[in-house]
Motif scaffolding. Structure first.
Motif, PDB file in Angstrom:
ATOM      1  N   LEU A 191       0.847  -1.183   0.000  1.00  0.00           N
ATOM      2  CA  LEU A 191       0.000   0.000   0.000  1.00  0.00           C
ATOM      3  C   LEU A 191       0.882   1.232   0.000  1.00  0.00           C
ATOM      4  CD1 LEU A 191      -3.163   0.685   0.508  1.00  0.00           C
ATOM      5  CD2 LEU A 191      -2.418   1.205   2.821  1.00  0.00           C
ATOM      6  N   ILE A 192       0.524   2.225  -0.813  1.00  0.00           N
ATOM      7  CA  ILE A 192       1.206   3.510  -0.776  1.00  0.00           C
ATOM      8  C   ILE A 192       0.154   4.615  -0.758  1.00  0.00           C
ATOM      9  CG2 ILE A 192       3.275   2.669  -1.949  1.00  0.00           C
ATOM     10  CD1 ILE A 192       2.269   4.024  -4.460  1.00  0.00           C
ATOM     11  N   ALA A 193       0.564   5.809  -0.384  1.00  0.00           N
ATOM     12  CA  ALA A 193      -0.387   6.917  -0.266  1.00  0.00           C
ATOM     13  C   ALA A 193       0.195   8.177  -0.884  1.00  0.00           C
ATOM     14  CB  ALA A 193      -0.750   7.153   1.201  1.00  0.00           C
ATOM     15  N   PRO A 194       0.241   8.261  -2.214  1.00  0.00           N
ATOM     16  CA  PRO A 194       0.767   9.463  -2.869  1.00  0.00           C
ATOM     17  C   PRO A 194      -0.186  10.646  -2.718  1.00  0.00           C
ATOM     18  CG  PRO A 194      -0.067   7.928  -4.491  1.00  0.00           C
ATOM     19  CD  PRO A 194      -0.122   7.218  -3.178  1.00  0.00           C
ATOM     20  N   ALA A 195       0.366  11.844  -2.862  1.00  0.00           N
ATOM     21  CA  ALA A 195      -0.394  13.072  -2.606  1.00  0.00           C
ATOM     22  C   ALA A 195      -1.178  13.527  -3.823  1.00  0.00           C
ATOM     23  CB  ALA A 195       0.553  14.184  -2.180  1.00  0.00           C
ATOM     24  N   ILE A 196      -2.355  14.083  -3.548  1.00  0.00           N
ATOM     25  CA  ILE A 196      -3.067  14.895  -4.527  1.00  0.00           C
ATOM     26  C   ILE A 196      -2.851  16.338  -4.077  1.00  0.00           C
ATOM     27  CG2 ILE A 196      -5.320  15.538  -5.455  1.00  0.00           C
ATOM     28  CD1 ILE A 196      -6.150  12.667  -5.294  1.00  0.00           C
TER      29      ILE A 196
ATOM     30  N   ARG B 133      -1.757   5.133 -12.510  1.00  0.00           N
ATOM     31  CA  ARG B 133      -0.302   5.165 -12.603  1.00  0.00           C
ATOM     32  C   ARG B 133       0.348   4.392 -11.473  1.00  0.00           C
ATOM     33  NH1 ARG B 133       1.900   9.575 -11.693  1.00  0.00           N
ATOM     34  NH2 ARG B 133       0.160  10.959 -11.238  1.00  0.00           N
ATOM     35  N   VAL B 134      -0.219   4.493 -10.278  1.00  0.00           N
ATOM     36  CA  VAL B 134       0.357   3.783  -9.139  1.00  0.00           C
ATOM     37  C   VAL B 134       0.257   2.276  -9.350  1.00  0.00           C
ATOM     38  CG1 VAL B 134      -0.015   3.244  -6.703  1.00  0.00           C
ATOM     39  CG2 VAL B 134       0.069   5.615  -7.442  1.00  0.00           C
ATOM     40  N   ARG B 135      -0.889   1.816  -9.820  1.00  0.00           N
ATOM     41  CA  ARG B 135      -1.049   0.378 -10.030  1.00  0.00           C
ATOM     42  C   ARG B 135      -0.215  -0.128 -11.198  1.00  0.00           C
ATOM     43  NH1 ARG B 135      -7.323   1.192  -8.527  1.00  0.00           N
ATOM     44  NH2 ARG B 135      -7.106   0.771  -6.300  1.00  0.00           N
ATOM     45  N   ALA B 136       0.163   0.783 -12.093  1.00  0.00           N
ATOM     46  CA  ALA B 136       1.073   0.416 -13.177  1.00  0.00           C
ATOM     47  C   ALA B 136       2.529   0.542 -12.746  1.00  0.00           C
ATOM     48  CB  ALA B 136       0.809   1.302 -14.396  1.00  0.00           C
ATOM     49  N   GLY B 137       2.747   1.015 -11.520  1.00  0.00           N
ATOM     50  CA  GLY B 137       4.102   1.136 -10.992  1.00  0.00           C
ATOM     51  C   GLY B 137       4.838   2.385 -11.402  1.00  0.00           C
ATOM     52  N   ARG B 138       4.122   3.457 -11.804  1.00  0.00           N
ATOM     53  CA  ARG B 138       4.788   4.703 -12.206  1.00  0.00           C
ATOM     54  C   ARG B 138       4.142   5.884 -11.477  1.00  0.00           C
ATOM     55  NH1 ARG B 138       8.421   4.267 -16.146  1.00  0.00           N
ATOM     56  NH2 ARG B 138       8.525   6.515 -16.371  1.00  0.00           N
ATOM     57  N   PHE B 139       4.929   6.541 -10.675  1.00  0.00           N
ATOM     58  CA  PHE B 139       4.459   7.735  -9.999  1.00  0.00           C
ATOM     59  C   PHE B 139       5.645   8.635  -9.734  1.00  0.00           C
ATOM     60  CE2 PHE B 139       4.371   3.890  -7.530  1.00  0.00           C
ATOM     61  CZ  PHE B 139       5.258   4.098  -6.499  1.00  0.00           C
ATOM     62  N   ARG B 140       5.371   9.875  -9.323  1.00  0.00           N
ATOM     63  CA  ARG B 140       6.418  10.894  -9.222  1.00  0.00           C
ATOM     64  C   ARG B 140       6.889  11.082  -7.784  1.00  0.00           C
ATOM     65  NH1 ARG B 140       5.476  15.773 -13.524  1.00  0.00           N
ATOM     66  NH2 ARG B 140       5.370  14.493 -15.394  1.00  0.00           N
ATOM     67  N   SER B 141       8.125  11.563  -7.686  1.00  0.00           N
ATOM     68  CA  SER B 141       8.720  11.743  -6.365  1.00  0.00           C
ATOM     69  C   SER B 141       7.930  12.719  -5.520  1.00  0.00           C
ATOM     70  CB  SER B 141      10.165  12.220  -6.511  1.00  0.00           C
ATOM     71  OG  SER B 141      10.245  13.408  -7.292  1.00  0.00           O
ATOM     72  N   SER B 142       7.402  13.805  -6.128  1.00  0.00           N
ATOM     73  CA  SER B 142       6.657  14.796  -5.349  1.00  0.00           C
ATOM     74  C   SER B 142       5.366  14.204  -4.786  1.00  0.00           C
ATOM     75  CB  SER B 142       6.331  16.020  -6.208  1.00  0.00           C
ATOM     76  OG  SER B 142       5.548  15.667  -7.331  1.00  0.00           O
ATOM     77  N   GLU B 143       4.783  13.253  -5.505  1.00  0.00           N
ATOM     78  CA  GLU B 143       3.564  12.615  -5.019  1.00  0.00           C
ATOM     79  C   GLU B 143       3.847  11.757  -3.787  1.00  0.00           C
ATOM     80  OE1 GLU B 143       1.328  12.258  -9.365  1.00  0.00           O
ATOM     81  OE2 GLU B 143       2.569  10.602  -8.626  1.00  0.00           O
ATOM     82  N   MET B 144       5.077  11.230  -3.692  1.00  0.00           N
ATOM     83  CA  MET B 144       5.420  10.401  -2.546  1.00  0.00           C
ATOM     84  C   MET B 144       5.924  11.219  -1.367  1.00  0.00           C
ATOM     85  SD  MET B 144       4.532   7.511  -3.574  1.00  0.00           S
ATOM     86  CE  MET B 144       5.064   6.720  -2.068  1.00  0.00           C
ATOM     87  N   ALA B 145       6.585  12.353  -1.648  1.00  0.00           N
ATOM     88  CA  ALA B 145       7.231  13.121  -0.587  1.00  0.00           C
ATOM     89  C   ALA B 145       6.332  14.196   0.021  1.00  0.00           C
ATOM     90  CB  ALA B 145       8.504  13.776  -1.121  1.00  0.00           C
ATOM     91  N   ASP B 146       5.245  14.576  -0.681  1.00  0.00           N
ATOM     92  CA  ASP B 146       4.498  15.773  -0.296  1.00  0.00           C
ATOM     93  C   ASP B 146       3.250  15.589   0.572  1.00  0.00           C
ATOM     94  OD1 ASP B 146       6.359  17.186  -1.658  1.00  0.00           O
ATOM     95  OD2 ASP B 146       5.095  17.737  -3.349  1.00  0.00           O
ATOM     96  N   PRO B 147       2.719  14.374   0.805  1.00  0.00           N
ATOM     97  CA  PRO B 147       1.475  14.295   1.589  1.00  0.00           C
ATOM     98  C   PRO B 147       1.617  14.957   2.957  1.00  0.00           C
ATOM     99  CG  PRO B 147       1.925  12.179   0.583  1.00  0.00           C
ATOM    100  CD  PRO B 147       3.148  13.032   0.367  1.00  0.00           C
TER     101      PRO B 147
END
Length: 399
Positions: A277-282, A303-317
């Protein structure tokens, strides 16, 4: 001149492996451009730069695993002169006056991170030697301060006689598990830290969402399935708007103090197909119109389920929302993801008997929960936050 470093993409991340450079020296970049792809235990993450300029040099090789904070590249402002290669120290220059400069991946900044007492060698050299069964202690280093670098291992391999008996075989260093097992270990480490360090308190509230679901049904009546709004969009927007009134739940606890965030970037928990489970930011969740918010939710989930997301989405929540959607659970008791100070949970909406104007009637109910950091807030404020979210869900036209 600025350094582009390996970013921290969560409390459970210690290092990342560079798998692809998308820019090369001399390329112009703007803020938000993707420079590289890094593999972590959470998958392949596109790393963005937030500095405009020109790529001066790449400082890490593809395939190299480096700690968070390690310089990956150097970016200079447009019009600024390229940075010359750093000169050798006097001792090194005397020892090897004609030696060519070390490859960019073999810089002292990487070597300095090696534990004391070990043979000095770059990560790329260590990996290459382990793959070919070479003992680093028998290789003379030509890198900074006598460190063994990749070209030294290559030379030793060429000199070695053929046959397995001619080499001193050493076992490769144990690798951390990857894939679902690695992600599960990373999640476990972060959650163990959270429960160990954060004094959690929990509050629950049963929210009547009948008005929201009726409003959605009317709004979606003439829409194609791909354009319809889901309850998750209303829930995200309600959480974000309520946080404007309760800023103590939106931010980070670092170095013994709370750092409130002016922006509200709600992390949306997404289950991965391969497990985990991951929780990228909107980003700026509170400011997005519902249709745009719904579009971003769909895009992010795909994109997350395809395994592609951005660093800002992971670092910013700045806060996280986990919703069990159609999983069938009535409520969830979530664990805060450090350094955040709160996480909200939502159970599966279900029809329950409800008292309205003295009569028992069927209503759609969603059980909301809050886990919050008692160093920053208290139960009184937490109860008011949940009540504010429930009030917004009873008046969806306000969202």
């Amino acid at each position: 001149m600025g350094l582009f470093r390996m970013p921290s993409l969560g409390a459970d991340m210690e290092a990342g492996t560079l798998v692809e450079w998308l820019k090369k020296p001399g390329d112009k970049v703007a803020s938000g451009d993707i420079l590289a792809v890094v593999e972590t235990q959470k998958g392949a993450i596109e790393i963005e730069t937030f500095e405009a300029g020109v790529v001066d040099r790449l400082m890490t090789e593809v395939g190299q695993t480096v700690p968070v904070g390690t310089p990956l590249a150097m970016i200079r402002a447009e019009g600024e002169k390229a940075m010359p290669e750093p000169p050798l120290s006097p001792a090194m220059a005397k020892a090897s006056p004609a030696a060519p400069p070390a490859p960019v991946a073999e810089r002292p900044a990487v070597l300095a991170a090696l534990p004391s007492g070990e043979i000095k060698a770059s990560p790329a050299a260590r990996k290459f030697a382990a793959e070919h069964g070479l003992d680093l202690s028998g290789i003379e280093g030509s890198g900074p301060e006598g460190a063994v670098v990749f070209v030294d291992v290559e030379a030793a391999l060429r000199r070695a006689p053929a046959g397995p008996a001619a080499r001193t075989v050493v076992a490769p260093e144990p690798q951390k598990p990857s894939g679902p097992e690695g992600m599960r270990m990373a999640i476990a480490a972060a959650m163990a830290r959270s429960k160990r360090e954060i004094p959690h308190y929990y509050i629950g509230h049963a929210a009547d969402i009948t008005a929201s679901l009726d409003w959605l049904a009317a709004r979606n009546a003439d829409r194609a399935p791909a354009d319809r709004l889901l309850f998750g969009a209303l829930l995200l927007k309600a959480v974000a708007k309520a946080l404007r009134q309760f800023p103590e739940f939106n931010g980070f606890h670092r170095d013994g103090r709370f750092e409130p965030s002016r922006a509200i970037h709600v992390g949306m928990a997404v289950a991965l197909r391969g497990g985990g489970l991951i929780a990228p930011a909107i980003h700026d969740t509170d400011q997005l119109p519902l249709d745009r918010l719904m579009g971003q939710m769909r895009d992010l989930a795909n994109r997350v389920r395809a395994g592609r997301f951005r660093s800002s989405e992971m670092a910013d929540p700045t806060v996280t929302l986990t919703s069990l959607g159609e999983r069938g659970a009535d409520w969830v008791m979530p664990v805060i993801y450090p350094p955040q100070v709160a996480i909200l949970g939502a159970g599966t909406p279900a029809v329950e008997p409800w008292v309205v104007e003295g009569k028992v009637v069927p209503r759609q109910i969603c059980h909301l929960t809050l886990a919050a950091d008692h160093r920053v807030s208290d139960g009184h404020r937490g109860a008011l936050l949940l009540r504010a979210i429930a009030d917004l869900l009873r008046a969806p036209e306000q969202l």
